[in-house]
Scaffold this active site. Structure first.
Site, mmCIF file in Angstrom:
data_model
loop_
_atom_site.group_PDB
_atom_site.id
_atom_site.type_symbol
_atom_site.label_atom_id
_atom_site.label_comp_id
_atom_site.label_asym_id
_atom_site.label_seq_id
_atom_site.Cartn_x
_atom_site.Cartn_y
_atom_site.Cartn_z
ATOM 1 N N ASN A 1 0.807 -1.219 0.000
ATOM 2 C CA ASN A 1 0.000 0.000 0.000
ATOM 3 C C ASN A 1 0.841 1.270 0.000
ATOM 4 O OD1 ASN A 1 -2.521 1.665 0.694
ATOM 5 N ND2 ASN A 1 -1.200 2.064 2.466
ATOM 6 N N SER B 1 -4.858 2.696 -8.242
ATOM 7 C CA SER B 1 -5.780 3.832 -8.271
ATOM 8 C C SER B 1 -6.551 3.808 -9.579
ATOM 9 C CB SER B 1 -4.998 5.151 -8.165
ATOM 10 O OG SER B 1 -5.824 6.259 -8.479
ATOM 11 N N TYR C 1 1.775 10.214 -10.963
ATOM 12 C CA TYR C 1 0.997 9.325 -10.094
ATOM 13 C C TYR C 1 0.201 8.337 -10.937
ATOM 14 C CZ TYR C 1 -2.530 8.009 -6.576
ATOM 15 O OH TYR C 1 -3.363 7.318 -5.738
ATOM 16 N N ALA C 2 -0.469 8.829 -11.978
ATOM 17 C CA ALA C 2 -1.292 7.969 -12.827
ATOM 18 C C ALA C 2 -0.436 6.924 -13.542
ATOM 19 C CB ALA C 2 -2.052 8.817 -13.837
ATOM 20 N N ALA C 3 0.706 7.338 -14.051
ATOM 21 C CA ALA C 3 1.568 6.412 -14.790
ATOM 22 C C ALA C 3 2.089 5.300 -13.897
ATOM 23 C CB ALA C 3 2.729 7.173 -15.417
ATOM 24 N N LYS D 1 0.704 4.185 -11.090
ATOM 25 C CA LYS D 1 -0.397 3.305 -10.706
ATOM 26 C C LYS D 1 -0.810 2.392 -11.863
ATOM 27 C CE LYS D 1 -0.716 4.764 -6.490
ATOM 28 N NZ LYS D 1 -0.222 3.903 -5.391
#
Length: 250
Positions: free
Chosen positions: A91, A139, A152-154, A156
């Site tokens: 996590n 996410s 962050y998106a990449a 995740k």
């Protein structure tokens, strides 16, 4: 559906607060022995004390998941303290939310490589379990992308892809691997609580875009983590389960 983890040993990384702590507490309430790590000792000690109130065996250790030696030491000591590892929940996050070099490095080194390091260290123990399970926390931004949070998106998204690869690679070891892709989750001290106070317009706009008309809770993520780690999900592997109140569709 009541899920029992009596006699099971669970490791949760990044578990001093928020989603990680709630997952750890949920496993403890279900009877598991739990080992957690975090970077800050004060928050870690408080989390260990809270978990211990449920009567479960608990091990807590300061660990930098951005460092391989620290990660291996934590996982090895956790296995020794608990008598093995049946479940790993990865996590931890480096909270790399921008588009500069530091944000990319934090996400890659902690979110992604921290997950890889913890997995490598835990697999020998999980392989000795009768039904080992891994749950990664990703996410919905890893599915949809994000103009505001590209690093962050990449990262995740990479975790979701890694979930599939590990599910294939570890199937012969009897280890299932799944991910959870939460939407916007609000908890004390978290990013969305901060936005509610400092960026109320962004907070309210986000709420209004979610069909459920509210943000999610850490417990709602934890509930899915327990299911994925349980024997009730024995035919589920290589999946990324979205927990977002319909947010991904708006």
């Amino acid at each position: 559906m009541e899920l029992s983890f009596a006699g099971k040993s669970v490791v949760v990384t990044g578990a001093s607060r928020g989603i990680g702590l709630t997952i750890a507490l949920s496993f403890a309430r279900a009877g598991a022995g739990v080992a957690i790590c975090a970077r800050g000792k004060e928050g870690l000690d408080a989390a260990v004390a809270e978990i211990a109130r449920h009567g479960s065996k608990v091990h807590g250790e300061v660990c930098d998941l951005g460092d391989e030696a620290s990660t291996v030491k934590f996982i090895t000591r956790a296995a020794a303290a608990l008598g093995g590892i049946d479940v790993l929940v990865s996590n931890a996050s480096g909270a790399g939310k921008g588009d500069d070099e530091s944000a990319w490095f934090a996400g890659i080194n902690v979110d992604l490589l921290g997950t890889v390091r913890a997995t490598r260290a835990a697999v020998p123990f999980l392989g000795q379990s009768r039904g080992g399970a891994i749950v990664y926390i990703s996410s919905i931004r890893g599915i949809t992308g994000s103009a505001r949070l590209p690093s962050y998106a990449a990262v995740k998204a990479a975790i979701i892809n890694y979930t599939i690869s590990q599910a294939l690679a570890l199937s012969n070891n009897g280890i299932r691997v799944n991910a959870i892709a939460p939407g916007s989750i609000e908890f004390p001290g978290g990013a969305w609580e901060k936005r509610k106070l400092e960026e109320p317009q962004l907070y309210e706009a986000t709420v209004q875009r979610i069909p459920a008309r509210r943000l999610g809770t850490a417990q709602e993520v934890a509930n899915v983590a327990l299911f994925l780690a349980s024997d009730s999900a024995s035919w589920v592997t290589g999946q990324a389960i979205v927990v977002d109140g319909g947010q991904i569709h708006t």
